[in-house]
Write a protein that holds these residues in place. Sequence first.
Motif, PDB file in Angstrom:
ATOM      1  N   PHE A 130     -23.879  55.162  -7.187  1.00 16.69           N
ATOM      2  CA  PHE A 130     -25.018  54.828  -8.040  1.00 16.69           C
ATOM      3  C   PHE A 130     -24.509  54.656  -9.469  1.00 16.69           C
ATOM      4  CE2 PHE A 130     -24.604  59.409  -7.805  1.00 16.69           C
ATOM      5  CZ  PHE A 130     -24.708  59.824  -9.126  1.00 16.69           C
ATOM      6  N   ASP A 131     -25.334  54.075 -10.301  1.00 16.00           N
ATOM      7  CA  ASP A 131     -24.963  53.823 -11.691  1.00 16.00           C
ATOM      8  C   ASP A 131     -25.106  55.114 -12.497  1.00 16.00           C
ATOM      9  OD1 ASP A 131     -24.471  52.971 -14.237  1.00 16.00           O
ATOM     10  OD2 ASP A 131     -26.163  51.569 -14.351  1.00 16.00           O
ATOM     11  N   PRO A 132     -24.022  55.713 -12.952  1.00 16.19           N
ATOM     12  CA  PRO A 132     -24.133  56.971 -13.694  1.00 16.19           C
ATOM     13  C   PRO A 132     -24.719  56.798 -15.089  1.00 16.19           C
ATOM     14  CG  PRO A 132     -21.874  56.209 -13.718  1.00 16.19           C
ATOM     15  CD  PRO A 132     -22.620  55.272 -12.815  1.00 16.19           C
ATOM     16  N   TYR A 133     -24.806  55.545 -15.565  1.00 17.75           N
ATOM     17  CA  TYR A 133     -25.329  55.304 -16.913  1.00 17.75           C
ATOM     18  C   TYR A 133     -26.795  54.873 -16.899  1.00 17.75           C
ATOM     19  CZ  TYR A 133     -20.508  55.621 -18.479  1.00 17.75           C
ATOM     20  OH  TYR A 133     -19.244  56.070 -18.753  1.00 17.75           O
ATOM     21  N   ALA A 134     -27.400  54.826 -15.705  1.00 16.06           N
ATOM     22  CA  ALA A 134     -28.823  54.477 -15.641  1.00 16.06           C
ATOM     23  C   ALA A 134     -29.654  55.520 -16.384  1.00 16.06           C
ATOM     24  CB  ALA A 134     -29.269  54.358 -14.191  1.00 16.06           C
ATOM     25  N   ARG A 135     -29.215  56.769 -16.317  1.00 17.67           N
ATOM     26  CA  ARG A 135     -29.828  57.862 -17.072  1.00 17.67           C
ATOM     27  C   ARG A 135     -28.690  58.586 -17.786  1.00 17.67           C
ATOM     28  NH1 ARG A 135     -34.979  58.870 -14.675  1.00 17.67           N
ATOM     29  NH2 ARG A 135     -35.232  57.757 -12.696  1.00 17.67           N
ATOM     30  N   LEU A 136     -29.022  59.252 -18.860  1.00 14.09           N
ATOM     31  CA  LEU A 136     -28.001  59.963 -19.628  1.00 14.09           C
ATOM     32  C   LEU A 136     -28.351  61.450 -19.689  1.00 14.09           C
ATOM     33  CD1 LEU A 136     -27.648  57.420 -22.599  1.00 14.09           C
ATOM     34  CD2 LEU A 136     -26.344  57.479 -20.470  1.00 14.09           C
ATOM     35  N   PRO A 137     -28.256  62.149 -18.579  1.00 13.18           N
ATOM     36  CA  PRO A 137     -28.708  63.544 -18.547  1.00 13.18           C
ATOM     37  C   PRO A 137     -27.908  64.478 -19.438  1.00 13.18           C
ATOM     38  CG  PRO A 137     -27.524  62.982 -16.534  1.00 13.18           C
ATOM     39  CD  PRO A 137     -27.752  61.695 -17.271  1.00 13.18           C
ATOM     40  N   TRP A 138     -26.634  64.148 -19.711  1.00 11.99           N
ATOM     41  CA  TRP A 138     -25.833  65.037 -20.554  1.00 11.99           C
ATOM     42  C   TRP A 138     -26.303  65.046 -22.001  1.00 11.99           C
ATOM     43  CZ3 TRP A 138     -24.014  60.473 -18.426  1.00 11.99           C
ATOM     44  CH2 TRP A 138     -23.709  59.458 -19.312  1.00 11.99           C
ATOM     45  N   VAL A 139     -27.166  64.073 -22.364  1.00 14.24           N
ATOM     46  CA  VAL A 139     -27.677  64.002 -23.732  1.00 14.24           C
ATOM     47  C   VAL A 139     -28.814  65.002 -23.952  1.00 14.24           C
ATOM     48  CG1 VAL A 139     -28.794  62.528 -25.443  1.00 14.24           C
ATOM     49  CG2 VAL A 139     -27.003  61.581 -23.976  1.00 14.24           C
ATOM     50  N   LYS A 140     -29.690  65.148 -22.961  1.00 14.59           N
ATOM     51  CA  LYS A 140     -30.880  65.969 -23.188  1.00 14.59           C
ATOM     52  C   LYS A 140     -31.157  67.004 -22.101  1.00 14.59           C
ATOM     53  CE  LYS A 140     -33.527  61.965 -21.525  1.00 14.59           C
ATOM     54  NZ  LYS A 140     -34.585  60.999 -21.876  1.00 14.59           N
ATOM     55  N   ASP A 190      -9.261  65.351 -27.620  1.00 12.61           N
ATOM     56  CA  ASP A 190      -9.994  65.869 -28.771  1.00 12.61           C
ATOM     57  C   ASP A 190     -11.421  65.316 -28.795  1.00 12.61           C
ATOM     58  OD1 ASP A 190     -10.292  67.489 -31.003  1.00 12.61           O
ATOM     59  OD2 ASP A 190      -9.603  65.941 -32.399  1.00 12.61           O
ATOM     60  N   ARG A 191     -12.004  65.209 -27.603  1.00 13.34           N
ATOM     61  CA  ARG A 191     -13.384  64.761 -27.409  1.00 13.34           C
ATOM     62  C   ARG A 191     -13.623  63.323 -27.865  1.00 13.34           C
ATOM     63  NH1 ARG A 191     -17.584  69.365 -29.151  1.00 13.34           N
ATOM     64  NH2 ARG A 191     -18.854  68.102 -27.731  1.00 13.34           N
ATOM     65  N   SER A 192     -12.553  62.547 -27.960  1.00 14.29           N
ATOM     66  CA  SER A 192     -12.711  61.148 -28.384  1.00 14.29           C
ATOM     67  C   SER A 192     -13.072  60.233 -27.221  1.00 14.29           C
ATOM     68  CB  SER A 192     -11.418  60.645 -29.049  1.00 14.29           C
ATOM     69  OG  SER A 192     -10.334  60.649 -28.127  1.00 14.29           O
ATOM     70  N   ILE A 193     -12.867  60.701 -25.986  1.00 13.01           N
ATOM     71  CA  ILE A 193     -13.153  59.881 -24.810  1.00 13.01           C
ATOM     72  C   ILE A 193     -13.954  60.706 -23.804  1.00 13.01           C
ATOM     73  CG2 ILE A 193     -12.153  58.596 -22.876  1.00 13.01           C
ATOM     74  CD1 ILE A 193      -9.682  58.133 -24.612  1.00 13.01           C
ATOM     75  N   ARG A 194     -15.059  60.133 -23.348  1.00 16.43           N
ATOM     76  CA  ARG A 194     -15.870  60.794 -22.321  1.00 16.43           C
ATOM     77  C   ARG A 194     -15.797  59.976 -21.036  1.00 16.43           C
ATOM     78  NH1 ARG A 194     -20.337  64.194 -21.605  1.00 16.43           N
ATOM     79  NH2 ARG A 194     -20.569  64.565 -23.844  1.00 16.43           N
ATOM     80  N   TYR A 195     -15.510  60.670 -19.940  1.00 17.06           N
ATOM     81  CA  TYR A 195     -15.523  60.052 -18.624  1.00 17.06           C
ATOM     82  C   TYR A 195     -16.792  60.475 -17.893  1.00 17.06           C
ATOM     83  CZ  TYR A 195     -10.581  58.909 -19.279  1.00 17.06           C
ATOM     84  OH  TYR A 195      -9.397  58.395 -19.744  1.00 17.06           O
ATOM     85  N   VAL A 196     -17.425  59.513 -17.227  1.00 16.58           N
ATOM     86  CA  VAL A 196     -18.638  59.790 -16.467  1.00 16.58           C
ATOM     87  C   VAL A 196     -18.491  59.161 -15.078  1.00 16.58           C
ATOM     88  CG1 VAL A 196     -21.138  59.545 -16.363  1.00 16.58           C
ATOM     89  CG2 VAL A 196     -20.013  59.760 -18.581  1.00 16.58           C
ATOM     90  N   PHE A 197     -18.694  59.951 -14.038  1.00 18.63           N
ATOM     91  CA  PHE A 197     -18.525  59.460 -12.675  1.00 18.63           C
ATOM     92  C   PHE A 197     -19.701  59.882 -11.794  1.00 18.63           C
ATOM     93  CE2 PHE A 197     -14.206  60.574 -14.152  1.00 18.63           C
ATOM     94  CZ  PHE A 197     -13.648  59.307 -14.161  1.00 18.63           C
ATOM     95  N   PRO A 198     -20.104  59.028 -10.873  1.00 21.16           N
ATOM     96  CA  PRO A 198     -21.018  59.486  -9.823  1.00 21.16           C
ATOM     97  C   PRO A 198     -20.218  60.258  -8.778  1.00 21.16           C
ATOM     98  CG  PRO A 198     -20.488  57.168  -9.498  1.00 21.16           C
ATOM     99  CD  PRO A 198     -19.814  57.590 -10.777  1.00 21.16           C
ATOM    100  N   VAL A 199     -20.721  61.413  -8.377  1.00 22.15           N
ATOM    101  CA  VAL A 199     -20.074  62.181  -7.312  1.00 22.15           C
ATOM    102  C   VAL A 199     -20.649  61.674  -5.996  1.00 22.15           C
ATOM    103  CG1 VAL A 199     -19.649  64.466  -6.329  1.00 22.15           C
ATOM    104  CG2 VAL A 199     -19.818  64.182  -8.811  1.00 22.15           C
ATOM    105  N   THR A 200     -19.802  61.106  -5.160  1.00 19.14           N
ATOM    106  CA  THR A 200     -20.295  60.439  -3.955  1.00 19.14           C
ATOM    107  C   THR A 200     -19.944  61.180  -2.665  1.00 19.14           C
ATOM    108  OG1 THR A 200     -18.321  59.041  -3.909  1.00 19.14           O
ATOM    109  CG2 THR A 200     -20.261  58.177  -5.046  1.00 19.14           C
ATOM    110  N   GLY A 201     -19.434  62.398  -2.773  1.00 20.35           N
ATOM    111  CA  GLY A 201     -19.170  63.140  -1.555  1.00 20.35           C
ATOM    112  C   GLY A 201     -18.120  64.215  -1.745  1.00 20.35           C
ATOM    113  N   TYR A 202     -17.624  64.691  -0.627  1.00 23.12           N
ATOM    114  CA  TYR A 202     -16.601  65.735  -0.652  1.00 23.12           C
ATOM    115  C   TYR A 202     -15.764  65.647   0.620  1.00 23.12           C
ATOM    116  CZ  TYR A 202     -19.999  68.116   2.354  1.00 23.12           C
ATOM    117  OH  TYR A 202     -20.886  68.425   3.357  1.00 23.12           O
ATOM    118  N   GLU A 203     -14.625  66.295   0.588  1.00 22.27           N
ATOM    119  CA  GLU A 203     -13.730  66.350   1.741  1.00 22.27           C
ATOM    120  C   GLU A 203     -13.041  67.699   1.741  1.00 22.27           C
ATOM    121  OE1 GLU A 203     -12.029  65.060   5.180  1.00 22.27           O
ATOM    122  OE2 GLU A 203     -13.161  63.640   3.948  1.00 22.27           O
ATOM    123  N   SER A 204     -13.135  68.409   2.829  1.00 20.34           N
ATOM    124  CA  SER A 204     -12.431  69.678   2.943  1.00 20.34           C
ATOM    125  C   SER A 204     -11.771  69.764   4.306  1.00 20.34           C
ATOM    126  CB  SER A 204     -13.385  70.860   2.731  1.00 20.34           C
ATOM    127  OG  SER A 204     -14.315  70.950   3.787  1.00 20.34           O
TER     128      SER A 204
END
Length: 316
Positions: free
Chosen positions: A229-239, A269-283
């Motif tokens: 999904f598009d992780p930038y459709a909403r910006l939850p880390w802002v609010k 030094d907080r100059s770059i933010r990475y944002v990813f959709p988490v699409t699953g897991y593997e164990s």
Amino acid sequence: MRKWFITLGGALIAWGLFWPTGTQALKAKPSLPAPKSIHIASGILQPAAFQDKLQQYIGDKLHTLSSQKGFENWNNAEIHITTLGPGTHGWLVLLTQRGIDVGYLVITADDSGMLKLAEYGRGGTSLFSPVKLYASMLQQELIPSNMSYTDFRSSPTYQSERYYFSALQSLWKVTVSGAGGEPWFLDGKTGEILPLTMKDLKAVIPAKENPSKANVKLSQPSSLLLPTFDPYARLPWVKKPALTYENFEDVQKRLNQRDKIMYTAEYWDRSIRYVFPVTGYESRPDETPYLIVEQDGLRYLPFHSVSEQGKFYKSS
């Protein structure tokens, strides 16, 4: 049942003193000794002994992963192994078919010499893909528009090095011969230019793992792959406040409920933010669990690493 055999070029003279350099293209062959636990102690090592251990570790991981759903095309892939560095004690394993990326692994070693699978991925563009680096530099007009990929790779003018400090601190350093000034730094996955200098690289403090989380291993295998999904459709880390997960099982439960979970982390030094959709897991039994994130392909990142270095948010 397919097995793997990998032959490594180069030699290791002393741990932490000299590491093999360069890349060698390799073919999978139907032979591999039974896998065993490997520990490389500090000090002087015989090159053959080291190569056998690294060969066996990589072969074991390739054998395990290629038998899983979604990794079938690894069975007939060509394998390219190169060191990461300098001084980072790691190796990149690139898998291609007819020149097209199909997957990768990053193998690292701690100060005691214990090898581990730092991350792996499939589909899209592989981490540290030279094809992606060329295309990105061409698009961003960092190299002449008429320069072919072959000329770029063989040109003495552009010298590229792979740096891997952590999963989300992986980058290319490209030096232009005779140009002077700062080299270019590009993201190891996307090829985007990063606003960094050599001073930033020298200031990097490798992330310390929390032993209580790094040593967590599950007894039962489980996996889940959800649509991206598009992780930038909403910006939850802002609010919105970040989600609190005490352990892998907490994230696993959320994903099993089909919650849309995002992962974000800030570096340099907080100059770059990475944002990813988490699409699953593997164990897998007796191994650290991995979270799957989408970034031009699927990246499988150790849960203990990402949970220490970033935060999770619910997208909706």
